[in-house]
Design a protein around this motif. Structure first.
Motif, mmCIF file in Angstrom:
data_model
loop_
_atom_site.group_PDB
_atom_site.id
_atom_site.type_symbol
_atom_site.label_atom_id
_atom_site.label_comp_id
_atom_site.label_asym_id
_atom_site.label_seq_id
_atom_site.Cartn_x
_atom_site.Cartn_y
_atom_site.Cartn_z
ATOM 1 N N ALA A 1 0.835 -1.201 0.000
ATOM 2 C CA ALA A 1 0.000 0.000 0.000
ATOM 3 C C ALA A 1 0.873 1.257 0.000
ATOM 4 C CB ALA A 1 -0.925 -0.006 1.206
ATOM 5 N N PHE A 2 1.963 1.237 0.757
ATOM 6 C CA PHE A 2 2.884 2.379 0.741
ATOM 7 C C PHE A 2 3.516 2.557 -0.631
ATOM 8 C CE2 PHE A 2 3.374 2.001 5.504
ATOM 9 C CZ PHE A 2 2.751 3.208 5.764
ATOM 10 N N TRP A 3 3.896 1.447 -1.245
ATOM 11 C CA TRP A 3 4.509 1.532 -2.570
ATOM 12 C C TRP A 3 3.519 2.081 -3.590
ATOM 13 C CZ3 TRP A 3 9.030 2.064 -4.401
ATOM 14 C CH2 TRP A 3 9.290 1.865 -5.752
ATOM 15 N N ASN A 4 2.254 1.646 -3.512
ATOM 16 C CA ASN A 4 1.235 2.157 -4.420
ATOM 17 C C ASN A 4 1.001 3.650 -4.203
ATOM 18 O OD1 ASN A 4 0.849 -0.283 -5.704
ATOM 19 N ND2 ASN A 4 -0.822 -0.902 -4.344
ATOM 20 N N LEU A 5 1.025 4.083 -2.948
ATOM 21 C CA LEU A 5 0.875 5.501 -2.653
ATOM 22 C C LEU A 5 2.031 6.303 -3.244
ATOM 23 C CD1 LEU A 5 -0.726 7.700 -1.086
ATOM 24 C CD2 LEU A 5 0.788 7.212 0.845
ATOM 25 N N PHE A 6 3.237 5.774 -3.121
ATOM 26 C CA PHE A 6 4.402 6.455 -3.683
ATOM 27 C C PHE A 6 4.324 6.524 -5.207
ATOM 28 C CE2 PHE A 6 8.757 6.375 -5.388
ATOM 29 C CZ PHE A 6 9.188 7.586 -4.892
ATOM 30 N N GLN A 7 3.881 5.449 -5.828
ATOM 31 C CA GLN A 7 3.774 5.448 -7.286
ATOM 32 C C GLN A 7 2.690 6.392 -7.774
ATOM 33 O OE1 GLN A 7 3.315 1.307 -8.288
ATOM 34 N NE2 GLN A 7 5.492 1.128 -8.795
ATOM 35 N N ALA A 8 1.630 6.549 -6.998
ATOM 36 C CA ALA A 8 0.536 7.422 -7.406
ATOM 37 C C ALA A 8 0.896 8.898 -7.236
ATOM 38 C CB ALA A 8 -0.719 7.104 -6.608
ATOM 39 N N HIS A 9 1.615 9.231 -6.152
ATOM 40 C CA HIS A 9 1.941 10.633 -5.843
ATOM 41 C C HIS A 9 3.408 10.759 -5.416
ATOM 42 C CE1 HIS A 9 -2.354 11.350 -5.866
ATOM 43 N NE2 HIS A 9 -2.514 10.364 -4.991
ATOM 44 N N PRO A 10 4.351 10.567 -6.312
ATOM 45 C CA PRO A 10 5.759 10.618 -5.889
ATOM 46 C C PRO A 10 6.201 12.016 -5.451
ATOM 47 C CG PRO A 10 5.633 10.451 -8.262
ATOM 48 C CD PRO A 10 4.233 10.289 -7.736
ATOM 49 N N GLY A 11 5.688 13.056 -6.097
ATOM 50 C CA GLY A 11 6.077 14.418 -5.727
ATOM 51 C C GLY A 11 5.614 14.786 -4.339
ATOM 52 N N ARG A 12 4.417 14.364 -3.977
ATOM 53 C CA ARG A 12 3.873 14.680 -2.652
ATOM 54 C C ARG A 12 4.665 13.979 -1.555
ATOM 55 N NH1 ARG A 12 0.146 12.293 0.836
ATOM 56 N NH2 ARG A 12 -0.723 13.803 2.273
ATOM 57 N N ILE A 13 4.996 12.714 -1.778
ATOM 58 C CA ILE A 13 5.753 11.968 -0.776
ATOM 59 C C ILE A 13 7.140 12.588 -0.597
ATOM 60 C CG2 ILE A 13 6.733 9.713 -0.204
ATOM 61 C CD1 ILE A 13 3.687 9.815 -0.025
ATOM 62 N N LEU A 14 7.797 12.944 -1.689
ATOM 63 C CA LEU A 14 9.115 13.572 -1.569
ATOM 64 C C LEU A 14 9.025 14.951 -0.936
ATOM 65 C CD1 LEU A 14 10.903 12.566 -4.874
ATOM 66 C CD2 LEU A 14 11.382 11.784 -2.570
ATOM 67 N N ASN A 15 7.962 15.673 -1.215
ATOM 68 C CA ASN A 15 7.784 16.981 -0.592
ATOM 69 C C ASN A 15 7.539 16.834 0.913
ATOM 70 O OD1 ASN A 15 7.949 19.686 -0.953
ATOM 71 N ND2 ASN A 15 5.813 19.953 -1.557
ATOM 72 N N ASP A 16 6.823 15.791 1.313
ATOM 73 C CA ASP A 16 6.644 15.520 2.744
ATOM 74 C C ASP A 16 7.975 15.194 3.405
ATOM 75 O OD1 ASP A 16 3.948 15.962 2.474
ATOM 76 O OD2 ASP A 16 3.407 13.831 2.440
ATOM 77 N N LEU A 17 8.819 14.455 2.701
ATOM 78 C CA LEU A 17 10.149 14.146 3.223
ATOM 79 C C LEU A 17 10.984 15.421 3.355
ATOM 80 C CD1 LEU A 17 12.136 11.879 4.035
ATOM 81 C CD2 LEU A 17 12.847 11.829 1.636
ATOM 82 N N ALA A 18 10.862 16.311 2.379
ATOM 83 C CA ALA A 18 11.576 17.589 2.450
ATOM 84 C C ALA A 18 11.079 18.421 3.635
ATOM 85 C CB ALA A 18 11.393 18.365 1.148
ATOM 86 N N LEU A 19 9.789 18.385 3.886
ATOM 87 C CA LEU A 19 9.241 19.104 5.039
ATOM 88 C C LEU A 19 9.791 18.546 6.340
ATOM 89 C CD1 LEU A 19 7.252 21.216 6.133
ATOM 90 C CD2 LEU A 19 5.505 19.420 6.105
ATOM 91 N N PHE A 20 9.912 17.235 6.417
ATOM 92 C CA PHE A 20 10.485 16.615 7.611
ATOM 93 C C PHE A 20 11.925 17.080 7.829
ATOM 94 C CE2 PHE A 20 13.161 13.174 9.255
ATOM 95 C CZ PHE A 20 12.662 13.097 10.549
ATOM 96 N N PHE A 21 12.736 17.065 6.762
ATOM 97 C CA PHE A 21 14.124 17.514 6.890
ATOM 98 C C PHE A 21 14.198 18.994 7.270
ATOM 99 C CE2 PHE A 21 15.441 13.928 3.939
ATOM 100 C CZ PHE A 21 16.019 13.198 4.960
ATOM 101 N N ALA A 22 13.316 19.804 6.730
ATOM 102 C CA ALA A 22 13.318 21.236 7.043
ATOM 103 C C ALA A 22 12.952 21.473 8.506
ATOM 104 C CB ALA A 22 12.356 21.975 6.131
ATOM 105 N N LEU A 23 11.947 20.760 8.986
ATOM 106 C CA LEU A 23 11.561 20.922 10.388
ATOM 107 C C LEU A 23 12.657 20.432 11.327
ATOM 108 C CD1 LEU A 23 7.805 19.895 10.272
ATOM 109 C CD2 LEU A 23 8.753 22.173 10.607
ATOM 110 N N ALA A 24 13.279 19.311 10.991
ATOM 111 C CA ALA A 24 14.361 18.794 11.834
ATOM 112 C C ALA A 24 15.548 19.754 11.857
ATOM 113 C CB ALA A 24 14.791 17.421 11.334
ATOM 114 N N GLY A 25 15.917 20.282 10.706
ATOM 115 C CA GLY A 25 17.044 21.218 10.653
ATOM 116 C C GLY A 25 16.756 22.514 11.381
#
Length: 92
Positions: A5-29
């Motif tokens: 299910a996670f893989w299907n979500l990533f395949q459907a919306h790869p930009g959103r998942i990567l943007n969420d990861l970028a948000l995580f890195f920005a908040l942590a930094g």
């Protein structure tokens, strides 16, 4: 959720998942930079309270200064990584 299910979500919306990861890195930094600045201020206040003479700059305390430099560099690296991942996510 399953891994499929996670893989299907990533395949459907790869930009959103990567943007969420970028948000995580920005908040942590950002949190790391703010926490380091707060720790510097508290250390300076302790130096002023403990000494009767003029307070020494934090660079005079080498281990603390080295640790703070490391955390500042790591925080800025997290922000740069967040920027790069966010930029890459807009190109997908």
């Amino acid at each position: 959720m399953s891994l499929q299910a996670f893989w299907n979500l990533f395949q459907a919306h790869p930009g959103r998942i990567l943007n969420d990861l970028a948000l995580f890195f920005a908040l942590a930094g950002a949190w790391l930079l703010l926490a380091t600045r707060r720790r510097e201020r508290l250390a300076l206040e302790r130096l002023v309270a403990d000494s009767e003479v003029q307070p020494q700059p934090l660079s005079a305390i080498e281990p603390l200064a080295r640790l703070n430099r490391f955390f500042y560099r790591f925080g800025f690296a997290c922000l740069a990584l967040a920027l790069a991942v966010s930029w890459y996510s807009t190109r997908l």
